[in-house]
Design an enzyme around this catalytic site. Structure first.
Site, PDB file in Angstrom:
ATOM      1  N   HIS A 194      43.107  -6.102  -3.577  1.00  0.00           N
ATOM      2  CA  HIS A 194      43.782  -7.268  -4.052  1.00  0.00           C
ATOM      3  C   HIS A 194      42.972  -8.266  -4.325  1.00  0.00           C
ATOM      4  CE1 HIS A 194      47.424 -10.123  -4.966  1.00  0.00           C
ATOM      5  NE2 HIS A 194      46.447 -10.944  -4.538  1.00  0.00           N
ATOM      6  N   GLU A 195      42.167  -8.650  -3.316  1.00  0.00           N
ATOM      7  CA  GLU A 195      41.126  -9.806  -3.479  1.00  0.00           C
ATOM      8  C   GLU A 195      39.901  -9.690  -3.895  1.00  0.00           C
ATOM      9  OE1 GLU A 195      42.306 -12.572  -2.767  1.00  0.00           O
ATOM     10  OE2 GLU A 195      44.177 -11.968  -1.345  1.00  0.00           O
ATOM     11  N   HIS A 229      40.780 -10.454  -7.721  1.00  0.00           N
ATOM     12  CA  HIS A 229      40.309 -11.883  -8.141  1.00  0.00           C
ATOM     13  C   HIS A 229      38.905 -11.934  -8.368  1.00  0.00           C
ATOM     14  CE1 HIS A 229      44.481 -13.623  -7.507  1.00  0.00           C
ATOM     15  NE2 HIS A 229      44.493 -13.180  -6.431  1.00  0.00           N
ATOM     16  N   HIS A 289      37.857 -11.094 -11.671  1.00  0.00           N
ATOM     17  CA  HIS A 289      38.344 -12.036 -12.617  1.00  0.00           C
ATOM     18  C   HIS A 289      37.106 -13.235 -12.695  1.00  0.00           C
ATOM     19  CE1 HIS A 289      42.094 -14.282 -14.288  1.00  0.00           C
ATOM     20  NE2 HIS A 289      41.117 -14.124 -15.158  1.00  0.00           N
TER      21      HIS A 289
END
Length: 676
Positions: free
Chosen positions: A464-465, A468, A471
């Site tokens: 999940h991290e 980010h 991105h």
């Protein structure tokens, strides 16, 4: 005297010279940077030339260059490796930054220049990114009070300053509660705990300077303790400490702070012409209105609550079979759910965990990024801010794309949770600047010489991290204000939650889930059981999340409550929250909402984004290839590389061709039957 924070950085890739940065450098560096920013703002506002995009908007993008560099280091350290000196500095810096922000947003001459550009925007020959930046800049001024006058203007500035103080105090109180509490365990108390939990407890004891094992409030330690300890009394003690953070009645009690924050937010919203803080906050988000958020959350609440209540009956029956009388309590749920998972799915976390080594899961996240986006990762030997950190250069076809720093282990100086931040954002305003991105987690640190082992939830957090981080790394915009994750809050979780899906691709686990001792891959039948159980206990997970999201929404949708805990109980009673499930984040430790404005009236964002991430991964599966190169290029082109240069709904529609409904989310959580 030289100051490592303000001098030119000649380090590899322009990394901060961590080895030469000391706490006593932060105050003079901050003062110098803030003075430089104020001077830059004055030059823009007082420029005798007519306003142009270059001398006003682009100049604003440059104004805080040094300040952003100093704060990029300071904020990362204050969250991930705090100490008394940094906590004191944070208490000082927060109101000073709030005052500076108010000075800028309420500078009448400066806003007049921005507004003049807005009024004549049709004649400025701006490209799409510039037009978007102009709109966002003016909107930020207006939402920060630029149109207010007199007493209202002064009151808003005072509210902004006070909220900054309160958010910092809330965070530091929570960190203190998490840092100071631990439960020593005697050797007999370890009975029934798997080896990995015992090892983590011993490592935590070493970190606390104790001779024996301890349980701390690190989620990666307390959660498996609640799952596996047969000692109901110890589970209750640990759970009550975990659930009671910020509610201790002492100097670190957060209840009065949270109540004051809610009252000030409501007053701020009304000064700016909105009926509620939720209406103000959601105006610029994808959801648009509190009603739209409530509608989505309640569509999911009903099936999730029904599933949770059915599960509670099963767990209560198991508890009675163990000879335990009384009702199922929150400290019982995880223990009996784990026993049920082992029975129904033949899945023992103690047997599973050796296959989920931290280092191999990092390799898996990198490998997926390589297959999807052509990225490569090279380990760097550079000084970082803590010995537990590690860094990699990220490249594509030989081109430098950024630096990624991983800080994975829990420690007393680190706030709880997991997050992604940047020390430097991507931009191309004057030159090509590539990002420095940090992932921070709180995994249980192993004893020396032993590998770090993750739960499956931990592995999902890592992916999940890293979503980010991608991105940020793949960002390719000109202006820093719209770079990377500078998007609507209910869109920012799309890339991170979408990336979690690649952990579930069988070929990924087949390659990277290898046993810590034997090196053998996870057996196929174990992998099948793991993936079949991915929605196990989803009623519990969904209900505890939704309870927090709905309390957040209701707190900010009406008058600020005089008694926040009574109002919390009223909301939860109205929802019919099952008695053995609590909010994932109760109000006194709800850092997402009360440490700052980021997720205030916005904790729903994870579920709003999940509607899209479930649908977006379907786009890959529809091709028959989870790593379909055309879909990956489209994802990067329309979402990951463009930051906030367009409306979030337009970006998603460009990728998928339409906006999704909640059905993929419900199916993904196992709360809706699969289509025939």
């Amino acid at each position: 005297m030289t100051n490592a924070l303000t001098e030119d950085w000649t380090t590899e890739f322009g990394l901060p010279p961590f080895a030469r940065i000391t706490d006593d450098q932060f105050r003079p560096a901050f003062d110098a940077a803030l003075a430089q920013s104020r001077a830059a703002i004055a030059r823009i506002a007082e420029n005798p030339e007519p306003a142009s995009f270059a001398n006003t908007i682009e100049a604003l993008e440059r104004a805080d260059r040094l300040l952003n560099r100093v704060l990029g280091v300071f904020f990362n350290l204050s969250g991930a490796d705090s100490n008394p000196a940094r906590e004191a500095l944070m208490r000082d810096f927060s109101p000073e930054l709030a005052a500076y922000s108010s000075e800028v947003s309420m500078n009448a001459a400066l806003f007049a220049r921005v507004d003049a550009l807005w009024q004549t925007r049709g004649t400025l020959d701006l490209d799409a990114e510039q037009a978007r930046l102009l709109m966002l800049t003016r909107r930020s001024f207006v939402r920060s009070g630029a149109l207010l006058e007199g007493a209202d203007r002064e009151r808003l500035a005072a509210i902004t300053a006070r909220l900054a103080v309160l958010g910092t105090q809330f965070t530091q109180n929570l960190l203190a509660d998490e840092r100071d509490w631990f439960m020593p365990l005697a050797e007999a108390d370890l009975e029934g705990l798997p080896d990995f939990v015992q090892a983590a407890a011993r490592a935590a004891g070493e970190e606390k300077g104790r001779d024996g094992p301890v349980i701390t409030l690190s989620r990666s330690l307390i959660t498996p303790f609640l799952q596996f300890s047969p000692r109901r009394d110890l589970r209750e003690t640990a759970f009550r400490a975990w659930a009671g953070r910020g509610e201790t009645g002492g100097d670190t009690d957060n209840r009065a702070i949270a109540a004051e924050i809610l009252a000030l937010r409501e007053e701020r919203a009304r000064l700016l012409g909105h009926d509620s803080f939720a209406a103000f906050k959601l105006e610029t988000q994808m959801a648009g209105t509190p009603e739209a958020v409530r509608d989505l959350l309640m569509q999911v609440w009903a099936p999730a609550r029904a599933q949770a209540e059915a599960d509670a009956e099963v767990l209560a029956r198991m508890m009675r079979e163990d000879g335990v009388n009384g009702a199922l309590e929150p400290w019982d749920w995880r223990y009996y759910a784990e026993k049920r998972r082992a029975a129904e799915h033949d899945l023992d976390e103690a047997a599973l965990k050796p296959y989920l080594q931290l280092d191999r899961m990092i390799e898996a996240a990198f490998a997926c990024a390589g297959r999807l986006f052509g990225l490569a990762f090279r380990r760097l030997d550079v000084p970082l801010y803590h010995p537990d950190c590690r860094a990699w250069e990220v490249t594509r076809d030989g081109r430098h794309m950024g630096v990624f720093i991983g800080d994975y282990f829990a420690r007393g100086s680190k706030r709880s949770g997991a997050w992604c931040s940047t020390i430097r954002d991507q931009q191309k305003l004057e030159a090509e600047i590539r990002p420095i991105v940090v992932n921070v987690c709180n995994f249980a640190k192993p004893q020396a010489g032993r590998p770090a082992l993750l739960s499956y939830d931990d592995a999902r957090t890592l992916f999940h991290e890293f979503g980010h981080a991608l991105h940020q790394i793949l960002s390719d915009v000109t202006y820093p204000s719209v770079s990377g994750t500078s998007v609507a809050r209910d869109f920012v979780e799309l890339p991170s939650q979408l990336y979690e899906h690649w952990l579930e691709v069988p070929e990924v686990l087949t390659e990277f889930a290898t046993h810590a001792e034997t090196g053998m891959p996870m057996p196929a039948e174990m992998l099948d059981r793991l993936l079949a159980a991915k929605n196990f206990d989803q009623g519990f997970a969904t209900v505890e999340y939704l309870a927090s999201a709905l309390v957040d929404l209701e707190f900010h949708s009406g008058p600020a409550p005089a008694d926040i805990m009574a109002r919390q109980r009223e909301i939860l009673d109205g929802l019919g929250l099952p008695r053995a499930i609590t909010m994932r984040h109760a109000t006194p430790h709800f850092a997402h909402v009360f440490s700052g404005d980021g997720y205030s009236a916005g904790y729903y964002s994870y579920m709003w984004s999940e509607v899209m991430d479930a649908d977006a991964f379907d786009a890959f599966l529809e091709t028959g290839n989870a790593f379909d190169p055309e879909r990956a290029r489209s994802l990067e082109r329309h979402i990951l590389s463009v930051g906030g240069t367009a409306e979030a709904a337009d970006l998603y529609a460009a990728f998928r061709g339409r906006m999704p409904g909640p059905e993929p989310l419900l199916r993904g959580r196992g709360l809706m039957a699969e289509p025939a």
